[in-house]
Structure formats: C-alpha cells, structure tokens
Design an enzyme around this catalytic site. Sequence first.
Site, short mmCIF file in Angstrom:
data_model
loop_
_atom_site.label_atom_id
_atom_site.label_comp_id
_atom_site.label_asym_id
_atom_site.label_seq_id
_atom_site.Cartn_x
_atom_site.Cartn_y
_atom_site.Cartn_z
N HIS A 94 -88.93 57.09 9.75
CA HIS A 94 -88.70 55.87 8.96
C HIS A 94 -88.98 56.11 7.48
O HIS A 94 -88.26 55.60 6.61
CB HIS A 94 -89.56 54.72 9.48
N HIS A 253 -81.64 49.61 13.75
CA HIS A 253 -82.79 50.52 13.75
C HIS A 253 -82.39 51.93 14.20
O HIS A 253 -82.88 52.93 13.66
CB HIS A 253 -83.95 50.01 14.61
N ASP A 257 -83.04 55.35 12.18
CA ASP A 257 -83.58 56.60 12.73
C ASP A 257 -82.63 57.77 12.46
O ASP A 257 -83.06 58.88 12.12
CB ASP A 257 -83.76 56.48 14.25
N HIS A 280 -83.85 60.89 18.89
CA HIS A 280 -84.35 61.90 17.95
C HIS A 280 -83.97 63.32 18.38
O HIS A 280 -83.68 64.19 17.55
CB HIS A 280 -85.86 61.78 17.82
ZN LIG Z 1 -87.41 54.42 14.70
#
Ligand SMILES: [Zn+2]
Length: 324
Positions: A94, A253, A257, A280
């Site tokens: 973030h 969001h 990311d 991720h």
């Molecule tokens: Zn996040």
Amino acid sequence: MQLPLGTYLGDSMQPFQRTLRAPIGCTGVGLHSGRKVCLTLRPAAEHVGIVFRRIDLPDRPLIAARWDHVIDTRRNTTLGLPDRPEASVGTVEHLLAALAGSGVDNAIIDLDGPEVPIMDGSAAPFVFLIDCAGLVTQGAVRQVLEIVRPVQVEDETGSVTLLPDQSGAPVYEMDIEFPSSAIRRQHRLVRLAPGSFKRDLARARTFGFVEELDALRGAGLARGGSLDNAVVLRGATVLNAGGLRYTDEFVRHKLLDLVGDLALAGAPLRGRVVARRTGHRLNNLALRALFADPSAYRFTPAVSASATRDGMPAPLAAAAAAPV
Ligand SMILES: [Zn+2]
C-alpha cells in the site's frame, strides 16, 4: 534542479525524477504482526529508488524495493535480504502504491519494526503524508519500463498479462470474483494519469472475511486486523459501521495492490496490465517473467532527447510556459 510548482505534470507523466521535500512520519500497527511500528519517509538522491531501512536492527540494513527481493506473498508482499533473514519488511504494497501513484521516484523509508503500519487499510494515509511533505523535482530524467512484447503468467485461479501500450499513462485493469454477494464479479480499469490514483484507488481498503480469521491468525497473519483497518465481511454482510467507501471498493483495492506490487519493477510502467483474480504471488511472478525475457521490455527515458528544445523536454517547456 528545483522547478516551480506550476511545472508539476503529475504521476508517471512527469519526465524528471522526484523525491520528498522533507522527512515525514507516522506510527501505527502492522496488520499481520500486530506490532506497533514507527515509519519515516525521507528524501533520497537521484537514482536511489525506494529503499527501506530497518533502523531497529544492527547496521541498519537497507532493503531495496525490488521485485527480486520479494520473499513472501501470503496475504501481503514481504521484502527481505537473502543473506539476512531477520532483515525483512512486510506489507509494503500500500505504501509502494502511494509512492508510485504520487510520482515519487526516490525515498528512504525508515522502520523500527518488521512491517509497514497498516493505518486504515488503504493507501490514503500515505498519500496524505506525501502531500504534506511535498515533492521536489530532481535533475535526473526518469526512466520508464516499457513493455515491448506481451508477457503472461497464470495459475489455477487467475492471470496477469503485461501488454505494450504507447497511448499515454499506464493502464491497469482488474477482474475479481468472490462467492459473497457483497462482491460477486467486479471489473475496473484505471489509467494512472495525474490525480487518478488519489481519486480512484487510494481510499480503497483491504478486506477479509470473518470466517477466515481464525485460520489466518493460526498462520501468524492478521493479528493486527480490525474494523479500523479493513473492510470485514461476514458472508454477504459488511460489518464496518460506515459501510463501503466506494460501491466497488474491493476491485479498487485489488488494483491498488497491483499498482504497489508492480512498483517493485523500480520504474513507472509504459504499457497495459490486465489482471484477473490475481494476488500478490501472481503479481510478483509477472515481474519475474518479464525480467526473465530481455526482449519483452526496455528501460527508456520518460522524454527522449529528440523531444527537447532549448535543453528542456518539450512537455516540461510547455508546462513551464503555461499560466499557473
Ligand atoms: Zn492490499
């Protein structure tokens, strides 16, 4: 070189490198560790990039924010040094998104613990810090990472595709799908033009399901998680008293990311990123696949020498000449 405020071109369109005007800091808890941590963003010289510094460890090790320093992608992106396992920094995404979205090329980030504070679960508090500190334009021309050939990575749930796109600011596109009727399928595309990160993505919070919490905590994750720093769902119900910040806060969001994870490329992208049900791990694998194929990318100045006039890149000359 210090340019007057009126020459600000914003985000990744800016042709020169930038850093913070002054140090600025905050204190918070780590989402996964639950530990209190102090963070200070500091100005850095040209070509330094974004570098974390663990000031609580002997010799204060430096950990560059680079794709090949990623050591863990379970529910966050953690950076570390291969020869010093204790020198790691978790939940960097973030903050990295805020820096990339604000057009910061060079900064030293001091931390006295192993994880970036989660703040409110979004990038907005970091954008606020950066805005408060202010930015200065440096003398070196910014390099951008141009996607020259398509690169795709996929797993059983999703995919990330990096595509050439010369049409202007980089484009990030995301599809997500969750069984909860609060989410279902969401799609959003954002072009990281000046102001768009702050407006469209920065306030979107991380999210999770109550049903997963025990398992996450058993795995040593989400120990600092609460309704103050995440959207928490029970099935189809959002438990946060204030509800959502955007009707499609979840996909926004995930885009946040994605911007943060791909900032680990070390330069703003020139291209298009199409992500479907990604996380991720896949975000990082996309960069690893890109850098494994030298024919798929090139680093190039944000403004070519041929575009300069009187020693000043044309867009900058135009901005300098425009009324402020
Ligand atoms: Zn996040």
